[in-house]
Structures are given as C-alpha cells and as structure tokens.
Design a protein around this motif. Sequence first.
Motif, short mmCIF file in Angstrom:
data_model
loop_
_atom_site.label_atom_id
_atom_site.label_comp_id
_atom_site.label_asym_id
_atom_site.label_seq_id
_atom_site.Cartn_x
_atom_site.Cartn_y
_atom_site.Cartn_z
N GLY A 116 0.82 -1.21 0.00
CA GLY A 116 0.00 0.00 0.00
C GLY A 116 0.85 1.25 0.00
O GLY A 116 0.57 2.22 -0.72
N ALA A 117 1.90 1.24 0.80
CA ALA A 117 2.81 2.39 0.85
C ALA A 117 3.50 2.58 -0.50
O ALA A 117 3.57 3.70 -1.03
N ILE A 118 3.97 1.48 -1.07
CA ILE A 118 4.67 1.55 -2.37
C ILE A 118 3.75 2.15 -3.43
O ILE A 118 4.17 3.02 -4.23
N GLU A 119 2.49 1.75 -3.43
CA GLU A 119 1.55 2.27 -4.44
C GLU A 119 1.29 3.77 -4.23
O GLU A 119 1.32 4.55 -5.19
N HIS A 120 1.07 4.15 -2.97
CA HIS A 120 0.79 5.57 -2.71
C HIS A 120 2.01 6.44 -3.02
O HIS A 120 1.88 7.54 -3.57
N TYR A 121 3.20 5.95 -2.70
CA TYR A 121 4.41 6.76 -2.92
C TYR A 121 4.75 6.86 -4.40
O TYR A 121 5.21 7.91 -4.86
N ASN A 122 4.49 5.80 -5.15
CA ASN A 122 4.65 5.90 -6.61
C ASN A 122 3.71 6.98 -7.17
O ASN A 122 4.09 7.73 -8.08
N HIS A 123 2.51 7.04 -6.61
CA HIS A 123 1.54 8.05 -7.06
C HIS A 123 2.07 9.46 -6.76
O HIS A 123 2.01 10.35 -7.63
N ILE A 124 2.60 9.67 -5.56
CA ILE A 124 3.15 11.00 -5.20
C ILE A 124 4.30 11.36 -6.14
O ILE A 124 4.41 12.52 -6.59
N ILE A 125 5.14 10.39 -6.44
CA ILE A 125 6.28 10.65 -7.33
C ILE A 125 5.79 11.11 -8.70
O ILE A 125 6.35 12.02 -9.31
N GLU A 126 4.71 10.50 -9.18
CA GLU A 126 4.15 10.90 -10.48
C GLU A 126 3.52 12.30 -10.41
O GLU A 126 3.74 13.14 -11.29
#
Length: 169
Positions: free
Chosen positions: A119-129
């Motif tokens: 869940g963290a990995i998915e949310h942080y990838n979103h922030i990076i985008e």
Amino acid sequence: MAVSNPAQGILSDELREKRDQVIELLKKAYWMEIETVMSYVANSINPDGVRAQEIREALEADVQDELGHAQQFGNRIKELYGVVPGSLDFRAEQSSLQPPDQQTDIVHVIRGVIEAETGAIEHYNHIIEVTDGVDWVTQDMVITILHDEEGHRRLFEGFLREFEVDGLA
Ligand SMILES: [Fe+2]
Ligand SMILES: [Fe+2]
C-alpha cells in the motif's frame, strides 16, 4: 515589508492549487506511516514461538524507519505551508495487521506486513508521479522513502518464501 514568493517551483503563487494537492497526499502518507508504527510495535511484541523471533526483531527495527518517514512527511507538509494534522483526524485502515487469533500465526503477520508495504509503495509511486516536474524536493524525498519500503517488502517476501517451501503458507 512583505516577502515575495519564489517565481518558480512548488512555492510559487501559480502552483498554489498543486501545492494543496501535494499536501493532501503527504497527509495521507503521514497517517499511513503513523498507523504502520502502531501495527509494527504491536507485531514486534505479540508473536510467540521459535520462528517468531526473526520477525519480531525485523519489525522492531522497522518501527524506527517508519517513524522517521512520518517525521519526514510531517516536515515536508510544513515546508509547503500545510499543518501536520492532530490525532483526532486519524482513521485506522490497516485491517490486515490486526493481531491474529493465535499468536503463533506468523504467516498472518508476514502477509499483513507485505500488504502494508505494498500500500505504501503504491501511494508513494503516485506521489512521485504527481510531483514530477513541479515539486522536485518532495519527489526526491519520496523516492528515497520508496526505496526503504521496497526493501521492507522484499525482506518479508523472503520470510514468506521460507514458510511456503515448508508448506506452512
Ligand atoms: Fe514507511
Ligand atoms: Fe516500510
């Protein structure tokens, strides 16, 4: 004399809306880290059995990482002129990391950790985008945190593999 805002970058007047969007994403990340701290503290204490020790020690170490992440997210919220939320705004979401019925059920804990890290990995990838091209500093910070979470996830994937080989997961 009033100070003027930078003409460019995420602190500029033009990017106010974007900044608010980033702050909301950072608040969500902050709460995810805080909840992970709670879950990892509990799961670094509860598990019983010979096989539990390694898991408990790994989670005990991760507690410090996740707390550090929460502090980084909080500081970035402030730098973007946001306010770190108070505890009454907290809403729990990590159903997969609740204590199992049996405290020897290590596989339950391992799967819960993998789900939280995913869940963290998915949310942080979103922030990076979302921050790409507009907020380099947040992006850089989150890339480093993402690296930590990928490491955490990989470690617990390895733990799960051992239980799968032994037919226990
Ligand atoms: Fe984290
Ligand atoms: Fe993590």
